[in-house]
Design a protein around this motif. Structure first.
Motif, PDB file in Angstrom:
ATOM      1  N   VAL A 196      -7.623  -0.964   4.972  1.00 51.73           N
ATOM      2  CA  VAL A 196      -6.449  -0.706   4.151  1.00 51.73           C
ATOM      3  C   VAL A 196      -5.396  -1.789   4.366  1.00 51.73           C
ATOM      4  N   ALA A 243      -3.732  -4.072   1.505  1.00 47.15           N
ATOM      5  CA  ALA A 243      -2.278  -4.190   1.359  1.00 47.15           C
ATOM      6  C   ALA A 243      -1.852  -5.658   1.308  1.00 47.15           C
ATOM      7  N   TYR A 258       0.862  -1.178   0.000  1.00 45.06           N
ATOM      8  CA  TYR A 258       0.000   0.000   0.000  1.00 45.06           C
ATOM      9  C   TYR A 258       0.894   1.221   0.000  1.00 45.06           C
ATOM     10  N   PRO A 259       0.745   2.040  -1.053  1.00 46.12           N
ATOM     11  CA  PRO A 259      -0.319   2.121  -2.060  1.00 46.12           C
ATOM     12  C   PRO A 259      -0.030   1.395  -3.375  1.00 46.12           C
TER      13      PRO A 259
END
Length: 254
Positions: free
Chosen positions: A208, A212, A133-134
Motif C-alpha cells: 500500500v 501511495a 492513499y486512498p
C-alpha cells in the motif's frame, strides 16, 4: 368634583411623554446601527482571507479510533441537497458542517500534501490536502487561520488550521469536503471518516505504501501540467453540483 390638575402635574406628564418619545428614537437609532454593524461584519468575514499561525502540534491519534477534523464530531448540516441557511433556497451541500468554537484546532487525519491554502469563494479560508492513499482530497473550509503552506507534507494528527466563520457562513463551524481524486466525485464525508482507521492500518503494509507513492507521483505530474493556476486561486474550483457521489475507496488488506 374632579380635581383640576396643577401646572406641575401637567408639566410632569408632558415631560414624561417627551422622554418616552426620545427613548423610542434612541432605540430605533441603536437598532439601525447594530443592524448596519452586523451586515458590515458579515461582509468583512465573507472576504476575510485569514492569516498564518504556525503550529507544530501533532496529536497522537489512535489508529483504531474514528475522529473528525474538529471538535466532538457534532454534525450541524449533512451532505446532500438542503435549504441553504443563508439564501433560503435549495442547494447541494458538498460536505458536512461540524460544530466548533472560534479558533478550535483543525486536525489532518491522513498523511498527505497540502495542495491549496487561502480564500476560496463561499468556503472562505480553506485548506486542501491530497492523501495519496486512498487517493482522495479533503477540504476544510470557513477557517479563521491556517497553519500550513502549499506543498507542505502533513502527518496524521497535525494541526492544519483553526475554526472560523469566513465565507458564506451563519456562524463558527468547519465545512469538510472529501473528493475522490481519480473520478472527481464527492464522497460522503461521514462514511469516509468511518473508514479512516482501516486506511491507517493498510498504510502499514509495503504494498500500500508503494501504491501511495505512485499516486503521489501521478498527482504531482497532473498538478504540474495545469496552466493559469493564478486565475483560479480565488475560486472554489470544485466538482459540479450534478456530480454523483462515490463510495469511500475500500481499504486494501495486508
Amino acid at each position: 368634583m374632579r380635581r383640576s390638575q396643577s401646572w406641575y402635574e401637567r408639566l410632569g406628564r408632558s415631560r414624561l411623554v417627551e422622554l418616552m418619545t426620545t427613548r423610542k428614537l434612541i432605540l430605533i437609532c441603536f437598532s439601525a446601527v447594530v443592524a448596519w454593524g452586523m451586515s458590515s461584519i458579515s461582509a468583512l468575514s465573507y472576504y476575510f482571507e485569514g492569516y498564518y499561525v504556525p503550529c507544530l502540534l501533532v496529536s497522537p491519534l489512535r489508529d483504531d479510533q474514528v475522529y473528525t477534523p474538529v471538535g466532538m464530531g457534532v454534525v450541524t448540516s449533512k451532505a446532500g441537497f438542503r435549504v441553504h441557511p443563508v439564501t433560503g433556497k435549495g442547494d447541494f451541500h458538498n460536505g458536512v458542517d461540524l460544530a466548533a468554537k472560534l479558533n478550535d484546532k483543525v486536525f489532518n487525519l491522513l498523511d498527505g500534501t497540502v495542495t491549496r491554502v487561502g480564500y476560496r469563494g463561499n468556503m472562505g479560508v480553506a485548506v486542501e490536502v491530497y492523501c495519496p492513499y486512498p487517493n482522495i482530497r479533503v477540504i476544510c473550509g470557513h477557517l479563521n487561520a491556517y497553519a500550513v503552506h502549499p506543498g507542505q507534507w502533513v502527518r496524521r494528527g497535525q494541526v492544519i488550521g483553526f475554526a472560523g466563520c469566513t465565507g458564506r457562513s451563519t456562524g463558527v463551524h468547519v465545512h469538510y469536503t472529501v473528493i475522490k481524486n481519480d473520478s472527481n466525485q464527492y464522497i460522503e464525508p461521514m462514511q469516509y471518516l468511518m473508514q479512516v482507521p482501516e486506511y491507517v492500518l493498510a498504510l502499514k503494509s509495503a504494498r500500500v505504501q508503494a501504491a501511495a507513492r505512485e499516486n503521489a507521483e501521478n498527482f504531482k505530474k497532473k498538478q504540474a501540467s495545469k496552466k493559469d493556476q493564478k486565475k483560479e486561486d480565488r475560486e472554489e474550483d470544485l466538482p459540479g453540483e450534478g456530480s454523483e457521489e462515490a463510495a469511500p475507496p475500500a481499504a486494501e488488506s495486508k
